[in-house]
Design an enzyme around this catalytic site. Structure first.
Site, PDB file in Angstrom:
ATOM      1  N   GLY A  26       0.837  -1.197   0.000  1.00 49.23           N
ATOM      2  CA  GLY A  26       0.000   0.000   0.000  1.00 49.23           C
ATOM      3  C   GLY A  26       0.867   1.240   0.000  1.00 49.23           C
ATOM      4  CG  HIS A 108       2.758   3.638  14.045  1.00 50.21           C
ATOM      5  ND1 HIS A 108       3.296   4.488  14.995  1.00 50.21           N
ATOM      6  CD2 HIS A 108       1.416   3.699  14.214  1.00 50.21           C
ATOM      7  CE1 HIS A 108       2.313   5.017  15.700  1.00 50.21           C
ATOM      8  NE2 HIS A 108       1.163   4.557  15.254  1.00 50.21           N
ATOM      9  N   GLY A 134       3.871   8.013   2.379  1.00 54.54           N
ATOM     10  CA  GLY A 134       4.529   7.078   1.481  1.00 54.54           C
ATOM     11  C   GLY A 134       4.883   7.672   0.128  1.00 54.54           C
TER      12      GLY A 134
HETATM   13  P1  NAD Z   1      -2.007   0.804   3.743  1.00 54.89           P
HETATM   14  O1  NAD Z   1      -3.400   1.019   4.217  1.00 54.89           O
HETATM   15  O2  NAD Z   1      -1.570   1.579   2.568  1.00 54.89           O
HETATM   16  O3  NAD Z   1      -1.796  -0.770   3.475  1.00 54.89           O
HETATM   17  C1  NAD Z   1      -2.512  -1.373   2.505  1.00 54.89           C
HETATM   18  C2  NAD Z   1      -1.817  -2.650   2.058  1.00 54.89           C
HETATM   19  O4  NAD Z   1      -1.962  -3.660   3.045  1.00 54.89           O
HETATM   20  C3  NAD Z   1      -2.440  -3.171   0.774  1.00 54.89           C
HETATM   21  O5  NAD Z   1      -1.423  -3.715  -0.034  1.00 54.89           O
HETATM   22  C4  NAD Z   1      -3.358  -4.277   1.282  1.00 54.89           C
HETATM   23  O6  NAD Z   1      -3.563  -5.266   0.316  1.00 54.89           O
HETATM   24  C5  NAD Z   1      -2.533  -4.827   2.446  1.00 54.89           C
HETATM   25  N1  NAD Z   1      -3.364  -5.497   3.441  1.00 54.89           N
HETATM   26  C6  NAD Z   1      -4.380  -4.964   4.163  1.00 54.89           C
HETATM   27  N2  NAD Z   1      -4.915  -5.889   4.977  1.00 54.89           N
HETATM   28  C7  NAD Z   1      -4.208  -7.034   4.754  1.00 54.89           C
HETATM   29  C8  NAD Z   1      -4.303  -8.338   5.269  1.00 54.89           C
HETATM   30  N3  NAD Z   1      -5.229  -8.661   6.180  1.00 54.89           N
HETATM   31  N4  NAD Z   1      -3.423  -9.269   4.804  1.00 54.89           N
HETATM   32  C9  NAD Z   1      -2.487  -8.974   3.874  1.00 54.89           C
HETATM   33  N5  NAD Z   1      -2.369  -7.740   3.342  1.00 54.89           N
HETATM   34  C10 NAD Z   1      -3.220  -6.799   3.772  1.00 54.89           C
HETATM   35  O7  NAD Z   1      -1.023   0.975   4.995  1.00 54.89           O
HETATM   36  P2  NAD Z   1       0.036   2.169   5.258  1.00 54.89           P
HETATM   37  O8  NAD Z   1      -0.687   3.449   5.437  1.00 54.89           O
HETATM   38  O9  NAD Z   1       1.134   2.066   4.259  1.00 54.89           O
HETATM   39  O10 NAD Z   1       0.552   1.723   6.696  1.00 54.89           O
HETATM   40  C11 NAD Z   1       1.468   0.663   6.872  1.00 54.89           C
HETATM   41  C12 NAD Z   1       2.296   0.949   8.096  1.00 54.89           C
HETATM   42  O11 NAD Z   1       3.081   2.104   7.856  1.00 54.89           O
HETATM   43  C13 NAD Z   1       1.483   1.238   9.344  1.00 54.89           C
HETATM   44  O12 NAD Z   1       2.162   0.684  10.442  1.00 54.89           O
HETATM   45  C14 NAD Z   1       1.505   2.741   9.418  1.00 54.89           C
HETATM   46  O13 NAD Z   1       1.354   3.247  10.738  1.00 54.89           O
HETATM   47  C15 NAD Z   1       2.900   3.032   8.912  1.00 54.89           C
HETATM   48  N6  NAD Z   1       3.108   4.384   8.391  1.00 54.89           N
HETATM   49  C16 NAD Z   1       2.317   4.854   7.382  1.00 54.89           C
HETATM   50  C17 NAD Z   1       2.547   6.102   6.842  1.00 54.89           C
HETATM   51  C18 NAD Z   1       1.745   6.578   5.649  1.00 54.89           C
HETATM   52  O14 NAD Z   1       2.223   7.452   4.950  1.00 54.89           O
HETATM   53  N7  NAD Z   1       0.567   6.044   5.365  1.00 54.89           N
HETATM   54  C19 NAD Z   1       3.580   6.907   7.350  1.00 54.89           C
HETATM   55  C20 NAD Z   1       4.395   6.395   8.362  1.00 54.89           C
HETATM   56  C21 NAD Z   1       4.148   5.129   8.869  1.00 54.89           C
END
Ligand code: NAD
Ligand code: MG
Length: 331
Positions: A26, A108, A134
């Site tokens: 994601g 996180h 991201g």
């Molecule tokens: P996201 O919502 O973008 O993740 C989605 C991805 O996870 C997709 O590929 C989806 O297919 C997969 N997914 C969802 N549920 C799933 C499951 N049950 N099994 C397998 N795959 C599954 O997530 P994100 O925002 O990138 O966050 C990921 C981590 O990064 C978190 O710990 C978040 O706190 C951290 N984080 C995010 C950001 C940001 O910019 N969004 C910034 C810093 C830290």
């Protein structure tokens, strides 16, 4: 002073020839996977079969596996699926398949800090948390720069956990900018306190209420939108580039005087007291408990509140006002 690591303090060597499984493709997963691969490292992706990201990751040239399979192959497991999904996926698919001595990385600290994920003792547990969305993690990397990050070690089985964390940080480009060492506790608590008191919660309410006051006084909503919401970006850009004092040098003398005299009367000691209260709810784990329970019920309150924001008068007028600017760019 915080310890800051840059490129010269980090080596990719601990990761060379190893298999890195990025779980989730994601916002963070895709950006970090692409950056690590461009840094010359071996990356595979772990996902649910048939999901949308599966196709995308394959199209972008990765080998994709179901989560348990990816974890079994991996020396390094990067847990980059949504925080609220992690505990269940961990219990059922990640935990049971970890290699002895694997390195587990989070972006996180939430689940580790609040005890919702309990890793076995024979793995390293580290965090590399980019301090930016991201999209920026990828765009900055492509531009030859990086987004700063926080790194932390929760469990040091190998004795080299920090070197692994720094190697990951280097692989995603973060050490180009600079990486600060922290703890899971500090990262998690400051992240939540910051987003509640200031970045998301505080700022959103400040903008909305500032807009409401002008509209209630009979000013045109379009004008109020500019003055209370849209121009916040210009002020934030100044603070981002020059700091708060620098921002004050960038606005008119009248704005400077009015802001300095009235600001503390609006955001007063009572507001500060409530910020502390909110911070204490984060620190005690009360907020995490509330949010996990809400998520498990299907997040009905979150959905209702989101609808409320969508229906706020500032949204409709905002759409029109923003077109004035973006409309030109799209021509
Ligand atoms: P996201 O919502 O973008 O993740 C989605 C991805 O996870 C997709 O590929 C989806 O297919 C997969 N997914 C969802 N549920 C799933 C499951 N049950 N099994 C397998 N795959 C599954 O997530 P994100 O925002 O990138 O966050 C990921 C981590 O990064 C978190 O710990 C978040 O706190 C951290 N984080 C995010 C950001 C940001 O910019 N969004 C910034 C810093 C830290
Ligand atoms: Mg946050």
């Amino acid at each position: 002073m915080a310890r800051i690591y840059t490129d010269k303090d980090a080596s990719l060597d601990p990761l060379r020839g190893r298999t890195i499984a990025v779980i989730g493709y994601g916002i963070q997963g895709r950006a970090q996977a692409l950056n690590l691969r461009d840094s010359g490292l071996g990356v595979i992706i772990g996902l649910r079969r048939g999901g949308k990201s599966w196709e995308l990751a394959e199209r972008e040239g990765f080998k994709v596996f179901e989560v348990p399979d990816a974890v079994r192959r991996a020396d390094v497991v990067m847990v980059l699926i949504p925080d609220m999904e992690q505990p269940k996926v961990w219990r059922e698919q990640i935990g049971p398949n970890l290699k002895n001595g694997a390195v587990v990385d989070f972006a996180h600290g939430f689940n580790i800090h609040f005890g919702l994920i309990k890793p076995p003792s024979n793995v390293d547990v580290v965090m590399v948390a980019p301090k930016g969305p991201g999209r920026l993690v990828r765009d900055e990397f492509v531009a030859g720069r990086g987004v700063p990050a926080l790194v932390a070690v929760h469990q040091n089985y190998s004795g080299k956990a920090l070197q692994y964390a720094l190697a990951i940080a280097k692989g995603i480009g973060a050490t180009r900018a600079g990486v600060i060492e922290t703890t899971f506790k500090e990262e998690t608590e400051t992240d939540l306190i910051g987003e509640q008191n200031v970045l998301v919660g505080g700022l959103m309410e400040l903008l909305k209420k500032g807009f409401e006051v002008m509209v209630e006084l009979g000013y045109q909503p379009e004008v109020a939108y500019f003055e209370a919401i849209n121009e916040a970006k210009l002020i934030m850009d100044l603070i981002w580039e020059r700091g708060i004092y620098g921002m004050l040098n960038g606005v008119s003398e009248t704005a400077r005087y009015g802001g300095l005299t009235v600001g503390p009367r609006i955001i007063d000691d009572e507001v500060k007291r409530k910020m502390r209260e909110a911070a204490e709810r984060v620190r005690s784990g009360e907020f995490a408990k509330e949010w996990v329970a809400e998520y498990e019920r299907g997040a009905p309150n979150l959905k209702r509140m989101l609808e409320g924001v969508k229906a706020h008068p500032a949204e409709k007028v905002g759409e029109e006002v923003r077109k004035l600017m973006f409309g030109q760019w799209q021509k």
